[in-house]
Each structure stands twice: as C-alpha cells, then as structure tokens.
Design an enzyme around this catalytic site. Structure first.
Site, PDB file in Angstrom:
ATOM      1  N   SER A  55      43.866  33.764  54.879  1.00  0.00           N
ATOM      2  CA  SER A  55      43.293  34.604  55.923  1.00  0.00           C
ATOM      3  C   SER A  55      42.125  35.454  55.465  1.00  0.00           C
ATOM      4  O   SER A  55      41.236  35.767  56.254  1.00  0.00           O
ATOM      5  CB  SER A  55      44.376  35.520  56.506  1.00  0.00           C
ATOM      6  OG  SER A  55      44.967  36.289  55.479  1.00  0.00           O
TER       7      SER A  55
ATOM      8  N   LYS B 262      39.982  33.852  43.111  1.00  0.00           N
ATOM      9  CA  LYS B 262      40.174  34.156  44.526  1.00  0.00           C
ATOM     10  C   LYS B 262      38.903  34.826  45.034  1.00  0.00           C
ATOM     11  O   LYS B 262      38.500  35.875  44.531  1.00  0.00           O
ATOM     12  CB  LYS B 262      41.382  35.079  44.695  1.00  0.00           C
ATOM     13  CG  LYS B 262      41.831  35.315  46.122  1.00  0.00           C
ATOM     14  CD  LYS B 262      43.139  36.097  46.108  1.00  0.00           C
ATOM     15  CE  LYS B 262      43.671  36.379  47.487  1.00  0.00           C
ATOM     16  NZ  LYS B 262      44.949  37.135  47.443  1.00  0.00           N
TER      17      LYS B 262
ATOM     18  N   ARG C 170      46.101  30.546  35.887  1.00  0.00           N
ATOM     19  CA  ARG C 170      46.484  29.489  36.827  1.00  0.00           C
ATOM     20  C   ARG C 170      47.932  29.090  36.599  1.00  0.00           C
ATOM     21  O   ARG C 170      48.391  28.938  35.466  1.00  0.00           O
ATOM     22  CB  ARG C 170      45.586  28.272  36.674  1.00  0.00           C
ATOM     23  CG  ARG C 170      46.003  27.137  37.611  1.00  0.00           C
ATOM     24  CD  ARG C 170      45.003  26.034  37.700  1.00  0.00           C
ATOM     25  NE  ARG C 170      45.480  24.971  38.584  1.00  0.00           N
ATOM     26  CZ  ARG C 170      44.762  23.919  38.951  1.00  0.00           C
ATOM     27  NH1 ARG C 170      43.511  23.794  38.509  1.00  0.00           N
ATOM     28  NH2 ARG C 170      45.265  23.008  39.749  1.00  0.00           N
TER      29      ARG C 170
ATOM     30  N   ASP D 153      54.576  40.824  51.671  1.00  0.00           N
ATOM     31  CA  ASP D 153      54.074  39.625  52.342  1.00  0.00           C
ATOM     32  C   ASP D 153      54.869  38.412  51.864  1.00  0.00           C
ATOM     33  O   ASP D 153      54.320  37.509  51.228  1.00  0.00           O
ATOM     34  CB  ASP D 153      52.587  39.442  52.044  1.00  0.00           C
ATOM     35  CG  ASP D 153      51.923  38.432  52.971  1.00  0.00           C
ATOM     36  OD1 ASP D 153      52.555  38.043  53.975  1.00  0.00           O
ATOM     37  OD2 ASP D 153      50.783  38.029  52.692  1.00  0.00           O
TER      38      ASP D 153
ATOM     39  N   ASP E  34      49.983  36.530  45.228  1.00  0.00           N
ATOM     40  CA  ASP E  34      49.431  37.355  46.305  1.00  0.00           C
ATOM     41  C   ASP E  34      50.107  38.722  46.403  1.00  0.00           C
ATOM     42  O   ASP E  34      51.105  38.901  47.097  1.00  0.00           O
ATOM     43  CB  ASP E  34      49.513  36.631  47.642  1.00  0.00           C
ATOM     44  CG  ASP E  34      48.557  37.233  48.668  1.00  0.00           C
ATOM     45  OD1 ASP E  34      48.201  38.428  48.516  1.00  0.00           O
ATOM     46  OD2 ASP E  34      48.171  36.547  49.614  1.00  0.00           O
TER      47      ASP E  34
END
Length: 474
Positions: A149, A167, A262, A303, A321
């Site tokens: 988003s 990101k 990663r 989240d 995240d």
C-alpha cells in the site's frame, strides 16, 4: 487486462501527474473518484453495498475483482482497509457463499499490489541515497519482489556482499495519505469498510479513533520510524529459536527508503498448503511472538496480516513490516493481563472494575455477568478443552458475537466505549485470530498463556526452546 497484470515492459508509460502505476493522485476528488464511479454512490456506500449484494456468483466475482482493483490503485488508507478485509473473517458482512469470492479477490492486496515503474523507483533511491541504485548497490533488481500500500521491495546486494531488500516508498504517497486523512469522505469510507471487523461500540468517540488511526498511519509513511521499530524487535529477538526479525541497514535507509537483510521463505498461500503439524508450529510461533512481545517489550506489531510473515520448513517464522507498531507502558500492559485473568477466573465484578478504570465504561455500566459472558467469547482458545484448534468458523463467530451491536451481547456492546489508544488491540486480536484460523493452528494455548502471565513451566517444545533462550540472555 489491468496494467498490474501485464508483463514487465508492456505497462502503460507513466506521465507526470497521470495517476499511472506508482504515481499517486493527491486531489480529494481524484482520490475518491475510483470508488465513487463504480456505483455513483459515495465511496463507502459503494463498497458496502457491493459486499452485501446478494446476486449470482458471477456478479459477485466481477464485483469483487472491480473493488479489489480499485482499492489496489487507491493506495494508502483505502487500500489498507482492503487489506484488512482480505484476511479477516468477514463475519456477517458478506453472505457465507460469497465470502471466499471477495477474499480471493482482495487477497491480491496482501503482498501483490500494482507496482510502480522501475524508473520511478530508481528516482526515489537516487533522491534519498544520493546515487542511482545500480551505484549504491553492487546488484539491484529493477523489478520488485512485492508491492503493497505504501511502497514496494526490491532485491539487492551491497558492495560487501550482503543480500538485502530495499523498500522504496511510492512518489507522492505521503501527500496522498495525508490528503486521505484530511478527506472526510475517504475517512468515512475507511471506517465503513472496517466496521464489520472492528468493534462497533455504542459510546465510542469516533474522533478519538480517527486520531489514533491518523497517528498510526502517519507513522507508517516515515520509514525512519519503521527502522527504529524494526531494530528494537531485531535486538530483542536476535538468535531466537523460532522468531526471526531482519536487521536494518541504517546506512542505506532514510524517510523513504528502508534497507534490511533479505529473508527467503514461504508466503501465505504456499504456507497454507503445508502439513498440519508444520502449520501448528508456525501458529504457535506467531502467537508467542505477538503476545510475548507485548509482555516483554510493551510493543505490538499492529499490522498482523499474512503478507507480513515468511514461513520456513523448520517451523520458524520471519516477521516483516514494523511500520505500524503500538507501544504501551507497564501499567497498561498490567491492566490487560489483569482483565484477561479476571475473565478467565470468572470474576465479573473485578472485570467490570478493570474495564471502568481504563475508560471503557463512560456511562451506565453493563451488567457484570453480561460483561463477563461477552469478554469470555474471545477467550475460548484458552478456556476450551486443550489443545484448541483455530478455525475460520471460530473467527467469524468472534466477529458476529463479540463485536456486533445487534447480536446476543448487544446490551454490553452498546454500553462500552473503545478508547482510542486501545484501537490497536482490536485490530491485533482479530488479525491474529484470522491468521491462526487460516492455518487451522492447534496447540495448548491455555498453558502458553499461563507461561506468559503466571510464570508456569513450559508446556510445549517451543516453550522450552524459548525459556532456554531467555535464560541464556539474562
């Protein structure tokens, strides 16, 4: 076909201000138009009407795809609402036969939103890090691994050989989200969309909830906040036996670019096809990380949707995240533990006392025994015979019975208010429940809770591993 589904190199070129892939339209009319145009009603009415419409399966399928596409291209607040709907059980919001249609369509929003063009991503890196990504990194993949988003992630390798993901925030997304949060119609749409999956408490101050939503989402658009949050979790879980948090590389991170180690693993769709024993381990790992972080750090990753997990064959889980993290002080954490214990003990008077002390009872209180019955609904996993299995049916039941102002607990729900600072609790509770239900996770949840709150001895293998880890770090 939609541009997001076209092969790389065949998407429509982006023009400045065109609103194409990766370019965010920030005007109030432009931001509302995609949803309003679908039915000619207000944006909120359009989506809710479509979710409730009882038509033929084909009509549901076409409608679901249209709304998923529109939400995906809206970015920001509306897309986040779509993400919530994509994994949380829809309860009574959608008739049972059509829930899977809408969730399948909206599932694309979890970790596969329409990406921006490579040139735009490179431009952000250049502006933020002072050089093009091909110079900043030894290797940089122009096509994103995933798009969500607020930004998208790219694989890269640093000059000293570290494998990382970068990101990158969409150009203009910060302005677009701030416009969303100042746009009355769009904010109303957001609340209408999540009304079916968050408590609709009768005396709740909508302005307080709006302020909390604004603060949490406002933090997400500054990757410096996310970097601090993620590093706090990485420090707390470094070397943990089943919970992994990627390390942040601060020298490659700014307000709009966040670089981290990663991690490779299974995404949600693949993980759901795994053997049940492995899914049980993942479920327990997610449960322990989510609730254990509150007890030990006073922090919740607010989240908890499936796109934020990577699942590994050894039963470990990587948590991603940390843009939306809610922090509580020791007194607030203590209140949560006491309230849960009162409900488990069946002490209705103590439970009412705890809820009143935290501002959940603004006026005439509900009947204590009725409040107790309401509170115990969501505690079924620790109150029922063990081991308990989370199921989609249980998740839907929680939505329908615990949070409905018209259900069997309406007399309680309508007399309670949800303080803004505790909005994240509902999102976390329902999100965690839905993730565990999607995995059909089974475990001795009662014993795990007693470990966390009462200091009981570990009752599972993961509990023993974590106890040894904590002892070694003390």
């Amino acid at each position: 076909m939609p541009e997001a589904d076209q092969p790389a190199g065949q998407r429509t070129p982006v023009r400045a201000g065109s609103g194409g892939p990766g370019r965010i339209r920030t005007g109030r009319v432009a931001r509302a138009a995609p949803l309003v145009a679908l039915t000619g009603r207000t944006a909120g009415e359009a989506v809710i009407s479509a979710l409730r419409r009882k038509d033929r399966a084909g009509v549901h399928q076409r409608g679901a795809e249209r709304y998923a596409e529109s939400l995906g291209r809206s970015r920001g607040v509306l897309m986040k609402a779509g993400q919530i709907l994509s994994f949380v059980s829809l309860g009574s919001l959608v008739e049972g036969s059509s829930q899977s249609v809408y969730q399948a369509a909206l599932a694309r929003l979890q970790d596969d939103a329409p990406p921006m063009e490579p040139e735009l991503a490179a431009g952000v890196v250049t502006a933020e890090l002072g050089a093009p990504p091909q110079e900043v990194f030894a290797e940089f993949e122009p096509d994103p691994l995933a798009a969500a988003s607020i930004g998208q992630v790219h694989a890269a390798t640093t000059h000293d050989g570290r494998r990382v993901v970068v990101k990158i925030q969409y150009p203009g997304v910060d302005e677009a989200i701030r416009a969303d949060l100042a746009n009355a119609e769009l904010l109303a749409t957001f609340f209408q969309l999540i009304r079916g999956v968050l408590p609709d408490l009768g005396h709740t101050d909508a302005r307080a909830l709006a302020a909390e939503v604004t603060e949490r989402i406002g933090e997400e658009i500054d990757y410096r906040v996310e970097a601090v949050n993620q590093q706090a979790f990485a420090d707390a879980y470094r070397g943990h036996p089943f919970a992994r948090v990627p390390e942040v590389l601060p020298e490659y991170s700014t307000a709009r670019v966040l670089t981290m180690e990663r991690s490779d693993g299974m995404r949600w769709a693949q993980a759901r096809q795994a053997d049940q024993e492995l899914k049980n381990q993942w479920g327990e790992a997610v449960y322990r990380f989510t609730l254990g972080s509150l007890r030990r750090l006073g922090r919740f990753n607010a989240d908890p949707h499936p796109g934020n997990y990577l699942f590994h064959p050894d039963g470990t889980v990587t948590f991603l995240d940390f843009g939306c993290v809610k922090t509580w002080d020791t007194a607030q954490v203590g209140w949560m533990v006491r309230a849960v214990q009162a409900a488990i003990d069946g002490d209705a008077d103590e439970l009412l006392k705890q809820y009143t002390a935290q501002g959940f009872v603004p006026g005439e209180p509900p009947e204590p025994k009725a409040l107790l019955a309401w509170a115990r609904e969501s505690l079924a996993p620790v109150l029922a015979e063990q081991p308990f299995t989370y199921t989609p049916e249980f998740a839907a039941r929680i939505v329908d019975l615990e949070f409905s102002p018209r259900g069997p607990h309406s007399a309680v729900v309508q007399r309670l208010a949800l303080p803004g600072e505790y909005l994240a609790l509902s999102r976390i509770d329902l999100g965690l429940t839905s993730v565990l239900a999607g995995l059909h996770a089974a475990s001795d949840w009662r014993s795990i809770r007693e470990e966390m709150d009462l200091g009981a001895a570990p009752a599972t293998r993961l509990g023993e591993l974590e106890a040894a880890y904590r002892e070694a770090r003390s």
